[in-house]
Design a protein around this motif. Sequence first.
Motif, PDB file in Angstrom:
ATOM      1  N   GLU A 219      -0.116  13.063   9.118  1.00 35.31           N
ATOM      2  CA  GLU A 219      -1.199  12.097   9.306  1.00 35.31           C
ATOM      3  C   GLU A 219      -1.237  11.544  10.721  1.00 35.31           C
ATOM      4  O   GLU A 219      -2.149  10.825  11.080  1.00 35.31           O
TER       5      GLU A 219
ATOM      6  N   SER B 157       0.827  -1.200   0.000  1.00 34.76           N
ATOM      7  CA  SER B 157       0.000   0.000   0.000  1.00 34.76           C
ATOM      8  C   SER B 157       0.864   1.253   0.000  1.00 34.76           C
ATOM      9  O   SER B 157       0.590   2.219  -0.730  1.00 34.76           O
ATOM     10  N   HIS B 158       1.927   1.245   0.798  1.00 33.89           N
ATOM     11  CA  HIS B 158       2.790   2.417   0.899  1.00 33.89           C
ATOM     12  C   HIS B 158       3.537   2.651  -0.418  1.00 33.89           C
ATOM     13  O   HIS B 158       3.709   3.806  -0.848  1.00 33.89           O
ATOM     14  N   GLU B 159       3.964   1.559  -1.063  1.00 32.61           N
ATOM     15  CA  GLU B 159       4.686   1.711  -2.327  1.00 32.61           C
ATOM     16  C   GLU B 159       3.796   2.302  -3.411  1.00 32.61           C
ATOM     17  O   GLU B 159       4.279   3.049  -4.272  1.00 32.61           O
ATOM     18  N   ARG B 160       2.509   1.986  -3.369  1.00 33.28           N
ATOM     19  CA  ARG B 160       1.599   2.570  -4.367  1.00 33.28           C
ATOM     20  C   ARG B 160       1.549   4.088  -4.227  1.00 33.28           C
ATOM     21  O   ARG B 160       1.439   4.814  -5.217  1.00 33.28           O
ATOM     22  N   GLN B 161       1.642   4.586  -2.992  1.00 37.82           N
ATOM     23  CA  GLN B 161       1.666   6.029  -2.791  1.00 37.82           C
ATOM     24  C   GLN B 161       3.010   6.622  -3.215  1.00 37.82           C
ATOM     25  O   GLN B 161       3.066   7.652  -3.880  1.00 37.82           O
ATOM     26  N   LEU B 162       4.095   5.947  -2.842  1.00 37.91           N
ATOM     27  CA  LEU B 162       5.418   6.470  -3.170  1.00 37.91           C
ATOM     28  C   LEU B 162       5.692   6.449  -4.665  1.00 37.91           C
ATOM     29  O   LEU B 162       6.424   7.299  -5.184  1.00 37.91           O
ATOM     30  N   SER B 163       5.122   5.474  -5.369  1.00 39.40           N
ATOM     31  CA  SER B 163       5.404   5.346  -6.801  1.00 39.40           C
ATOM     32  C   SER B 163       4.917   6.556  -7.594  1.00 39.40           C
ATOM     33  O   SER B 163       5.405   6.801  -8.695  1.00 39.40           O
ATOM     34  N   ALA B 164       3.965   7.317  -7.042  1.00 42.67           N
ATOM     35  CA  ALA B 164       3.535   8.543  -7.714  1.00 42.67           C
ATOM     36  C   ALA B 164       4.684   9.529  -7.830  1.00 42.67           C
ATOM     37  O   ALA B 164       4.692  10.389  -8.716  1.00 42.67           O
ATOM     38  N   ASN B 165       5.674   9.392  -6.942  1.00 43.99           N
ATOM     39  CA  ASN B 165       6.875  10.226  -6.988  1.00 43.99           C
ATOM     40  C   ASN B 165       8.072   9.428  -7.519  1.00 43.99           C
ATOM     41  O   ASN B 165       9.212   9.798  -7.288  1.00 43.99           O
TER      42      ASN B 165
ATOM     43  N   GLU C 134       2.388   3.303  10.837  1.00 45.00           N
ATOM     44  CA  GLU C 134       1.335   2.349  10.487  1.00 45.00           C
ATOM     45  C   GLU C 134       1.652   0.967  11.066  1.00 45.00           C
ATOM     46  O   GLU C 134       0.764   0.287  11.597  1.00 45.00           O
TER      47      GLU C 134
END
Length: 802
Positions: A520, A291-299, A584
Amino acid sequence: MTGHFFRKRLTRGPAAVLIVAGASLLTWFFFCVPRPLFPEIYSPVLESSDGQLLGARIASDGQWRFPSPGSPAPRFETSLLTFEDRWFYYHPGINPVSLMRALVQNVTQGKIVSGGSTLTMQVARLARPGKARTLANKLLEMIWALNLELRFSKADILKMYVSQAPFGGNVVGLEAAAWRYYQRPPHQLSWAESATLAVLPNAPSLIFPGKNDRLLREKRNLLLGKMHRRGFIDSLTYELSLEEPLPGKVFTIPDHCYHLLEFSNREKPGTRVRTTLDYHLQQLVNEALLSHERQLSANHIYNCCALVAEVGTSRVLAYAGNVPRFDDPSHGNHVDVIRSPRSSGSILKPFLYAAMTDGGMVAPNQLIADIPVRFTGFSPVNFSGSYDGAVPASEALARSLNVPAVVMLQKYGVEPFYHFLKKAGMTTLTKPAGHYGLSLILGGAETTLWDLAGMYASLARIVTVYAAEDGFYPVNPFAPLVWKEGETADRGPEAVQPFLRASAAWLTLEALQKVNRPEEETGWEAFADVNRIAWKTGTSIGFRDGWAVGVTPRHVVAVWAGNGDGEGRPGLTGTAAAAPLMFEIFGFLSGGGSFAPPSEELVPVAFCRQSGYLPSPLCDETDTILVPAGIRIPQCPYHRQIYLDKTRKFRVSEDCFPVSEMITRRWFVLPPAMDYFYRRSHPAYQPLPPVMPGCQVPDAPMELIYPREMERIFIPRQLDGTPGQVIFEMAHRDPAARLFWYVDRSFAAETVTFHQLSLHPEAGWHTVTVTDHLGNLLEKRFFVVDREDEQDRESRGMRAGG
């Protein structure tokens, strides 16, 4: 007499031959079966602490063959013996009744329909793969079976069969078959599933899931009927078992801990390893990483890893060496980043603070200089690019300020800190201390997440063990983590002299609990009793690595985020990229609480309220705080006695003002460079009053901010080849002061408010002279070098972040 002799020789001759032949036969019988019976080629298997399968790899011979487990699952054992050898526990390896029955059946049918082999004979046949089913081979299997029965217990023979029997395709052994066909361990199989697997080794090339299902179902149902008639299963179980479907496809083996399994297999190939990992927590951490990598991959940040361990035992609870996604090999997710050396950034600062606190070299509120500084070949810069002038040591740690950290390391010494880190468990310091220099505290060395987690856990454990065991200090307080069940961290007996006192570790952890959390996590103070986490982040130069490590009295959580190929990205910081994942994961863990203060080691000491040093006679206000015994910092150097006129607006001296009319005051005065930055962020700070016109008051109102090290300066050329420039910056106590600049005795400029001057001097020696409107003078000589190789050595800067 002669006849008697010959008759005796003739009598003894056959007997001797018989004895020799018998001995030879017994010797052959004893050694005819190879040792070991089967080649020890197995799949590496990794299990959680409670025995659940975390992962496995195919064996080196291309077969899925798990190392021999314990006793086989009861349902499968019943199914197998009912199908293959119901008298297994009663015969000596050969069952004459079965052999005779097989002979009659084969003669009656005119072909081989039954072999009459016992389970032990089948083990012998499995040990001789590729042999034809001939009478000679059958006799040899019988001999081998007798040998095995003499050498092994029935339980061992059954284990051999269960782990070596073929189950179709490249699946060998019951455990591998259960996972490949049913995605669960053998002891969780139903009666129908156990019966299905029991009949497979009888003809694995002809019948296996997905091929000849009709024949497979017939064999399974016949076996279920036989077990029902013999009372092993009741009627309801029998009827329900007949309705169960056959496995429709072959499943992949679970792979919940890819990187630790790879490490384990490199360490000892083809073995079953029971780890300390918590099965449920491992899955939660894997999901969190995805889940965290999906957010980081935007950058365009594609890699992260996490490690969770118990503080008290050093046992690893979760190990995710990288994002568990292997569909795109371009991001290097197969690389185990937990054990890969990466630039440390500022993640090592707490250990310097702890070492200096233990040595009495720093106090929590002691002001540390935070101004532009320059050492030979090294110019540290705060991550924010700004300066506070002076910062309390504990606040500098909590805010992860770089300049104060370098100032502290210069005071403590690179060599002692280098050896402290090595003893604390940092295994990546392969160069001499001088190779790293002062950059050691800001990412000049590489470390691994494995080492960091162990070091932070040990720092916390020093405090918890001291409280739980009445002041106990082991010889090895910084023990590495353990990941294999049965292993323990060797901390040794009680130490005569502690390596690091619990009081110093506790003060360090207290400072780390004041670090501001990511956005957060706002509002965490409302849950302080359960969420008190001492944590630190780090960011390497170029935004290549983001670190976050947190500890409570029970757990340590360590996280890294970045790109495996070292590509830096804007915003790739420890706080933004790694800390949210760390918090988390802490949410998955129970318990937390606060670190109990080691009261026996803490003594109350009065410190100057404004400077944090020991109070001098000129310090009016003090605060008493608890610190380790043996504090040896100096008295406050910043309080001085000044003399004012009656209006208290000007400083005066006896040369220009009557002594009887002077007003004496004690004043908190920072050096000009610290004063220049400090007053910007501290509105309550009162700078020195100006000197009354006509008075001469001994003072040093000016200080050069940059460059502070004046001996040698390298000025690089611009991109277009034109000569570059150096910016001189001066601090003055009087914000309204006018400064007059001279270079080599020639007037250069006048500055007001912002005292900066851009120069592009030629190579060689020069002199810069600055005077203020009151006639105060400051003069410095400097040398401009003209060699390009001086750039790396003389003008290098370093910025690491928190």
